[in-house]
Design an enzyme around this catalytic site. Structure first.
Site, PDB file in Angstrom:
ATOM      1  N   LYS A 138      -0.877  -7.361  -1.530  1.00  0.00           N
ATOM      2  CA  LYS A 138      -0.827  -6.106  -0.895  1.00  0.00           C
ATOM      3  C   LYS A 138       1.045  -5.262  -0.130  1.00  0.00           C
ATOM      4  CE  LYS A 138       0.300  -5.751   2.850  1.00  0.00           C
ATOM      5  NZ  LYS A 138       1.297  -5.555   3.516  1.00  0.00           N
ATOM      6  N   TYR A 156      -3.303  -0.895   5.695  1.00  0.00           N
ATOM      7  CA  TYR A 156      -4.595  -1.668   6.471  1.00  0.00           C
ATOM      8  C   TYR A 156      -4.764  -0.234   7.143  1.00  0.00           C
ATOM      9  CZ  TYR A 156      -2.809  -6.784   5.728  1.00  0.00           C
ATOM     10  OH  TYR A 156      -1.828  -7.435   4.989  1.00  0.00           O
TER      11      TYR A 156
END
Ligand code: NAD
Length: 360
Positions: free
Chosen positions: A129, A215
């Protein structure tokens, strides 16, 4: 004797029915091979050690642009020269029978190139990510994996964590009634670091939004089980000579289709890691939530037991099982691509000062 690769492609083609059950069982007890690509901090200090704890996969190869790193990796993980690749020789990995999965752990803007090359080499791919630095590039990565018939996982380790899963369940099953307000933040004090994240916007694609804000986006999406429909956002900078071409702090506000809202912050001068969800009948949340410390869930003021495990091992094992059993990947490319659409909408909202409708 069938090679491991032939075996996997036969399984994918559905020919497993002709195999004796005990052969299938033996294969399922076998571990898939992982090639680590980009041997920086996360690969060296987190993922490779986690691969010593995995049940369904193990490290069988490395791909690096820094030859001086090779001897230590060879010794630590008992790797031989025929499973060591440079970025130039990487495509030859197609012929390496010991590699089933390539794990791409480079700076963000290099994920596109290496995911596509791994897919074209016929390997399943885990991509760290954020998936890339634009939604269009994410789409091309998804298309390349689909074309090659390989699976793609984004390194969203929290998606596989039992505490996060319980957190998802509370909201999505409305155990405490409808969600009304989400407040979440992930920040750390990184403004003085010389790493590419803080110095090279072309590689990072942005500041904390790309690196850790993602996140918070994930947290809001899996708390509600919904994708946000509108966003407003603001960026701030205290140390103006740092973080060239990127934001230092960013706050943004989501609206969901049921008029619940989320207020989120991510910063390279803050120190914060939490999510709190208010509902009609109470509240729950995690602190810490997303960092390397194990997440701690609190429900209506009552702290729940902490579930100790290796998040990265759990995530990689889950992907290996997806391949072995040919099942759907939870943190798939579409999830990563949607997050990138949301990030682009947040940046647009911050730049224009206007609310932005998010179109997927
Ligand atoms: P890092 O800087 O420590 O490592 C990056 C690696 O890429 C290095 O080995 C470096 O040599 C290599 N590299 C190849 N080409 C490069 C180039 N042109 N410029 C700079 N480095 C180059 O970074 P990291 O912290 O390991 O992060 C790597 C990726 O992993 C990022 O996408 C990051 O977001 C992700 N990450 C995810 C988590 C997580 O919890 N899921 C945690 C940390 C990092």
């Amino acid at each position: 004797m069938k090679s491991r690769r032939e075996f996997i492609s036969n399984l994918a083609l559905g020919s497993s029915a002709i195999l004796l059950p005990d052969t299938l069982l033996k294969y399922k007890q076998d571990k898939l091979g992982v090639a680590m690509l980009g041997l920086g901090n996360y690969a060296t200090n987190h993922l490779a050690p986690a691969l010593k704890e995995t049940i369904n996969c193990h490290l069988t190869a490395i791909v690096t642009g820094t030859p001086s790193k090779v001897p230590e990796w060879k010794e630590k993980y008992s790797l031989t020269d025929d499973h060591i690749y440079s970025y130039e020789s990487f495509d030859e990995i197609a012929k390496d029978d010991t590699v089933d999965i390539v794990y791409v752990v480079t700076p963000n803007a290099l994920h596109h190139e290496f995911v596509i090359r791994a897919a074209r080499a016929g390997k399943h791919v885990i991509c760290e990510k954020p998936m890339e630095i634009s939604a269009d590039r994410c789409k091309e990565m998804i298309a390349a994996c689909e074309e090659a018939g390989v699976k793609l996982q984004i390194g969203y380790r929290c998606q596989y964590d039992p505490t996060h899963k319980r957190f998802m369940e509370i909201g999505q099953k409305q155990e405490l009634g409808q969600i009304t307000v989400i407040e979440t933040g992930l920040s750390f004090y990184g403004v003085n670091s010389k790493n590419w994240r803080f110095t090279d916007a072309a590689l990072s694609g942005g500041g904390p939004m790309m690196d850790i804000g993602v996140y918070c986006i994930q947290g809001c999406r899996y708390a509600t089980g919904k994708d946000p429909i509108r966003v407003t956002a603001q960026t701030f900078k205290k140390f103006k000579d740092k973080l060239p071409g990127m934001e230092e702090s960013i706050t943004w506000q989501f609206t969901f289709d049921d008029d619940s809202i989320a207020n989120c912050t991510s910063s390279y001068v803050g120190r914060h890691d939490a999510i709190r969800v208010s509902t009609e009948n109470g509240w729950y949340g995690m602190e810490p939530a997303y960092g390397y410390a194990m997440p701690h869930l609190t429900i209506n003021g009552e702290k729940q037991p902490v579930h100790q495990h290796n998040q990265k091992a759990t995530q990689m094992d889950a992907f290996a099982l997806n391949i072995i059993n040919d099942t759907k990947v939870i943190a798939d490319g579409v999830m990563g691509w949607k997050d990138m659409i949301i990030i682009e909408s947040i940046f647009k909202a911050a730049k224009t000062g206007e609310p932005v409708e998010i179109h997927y």
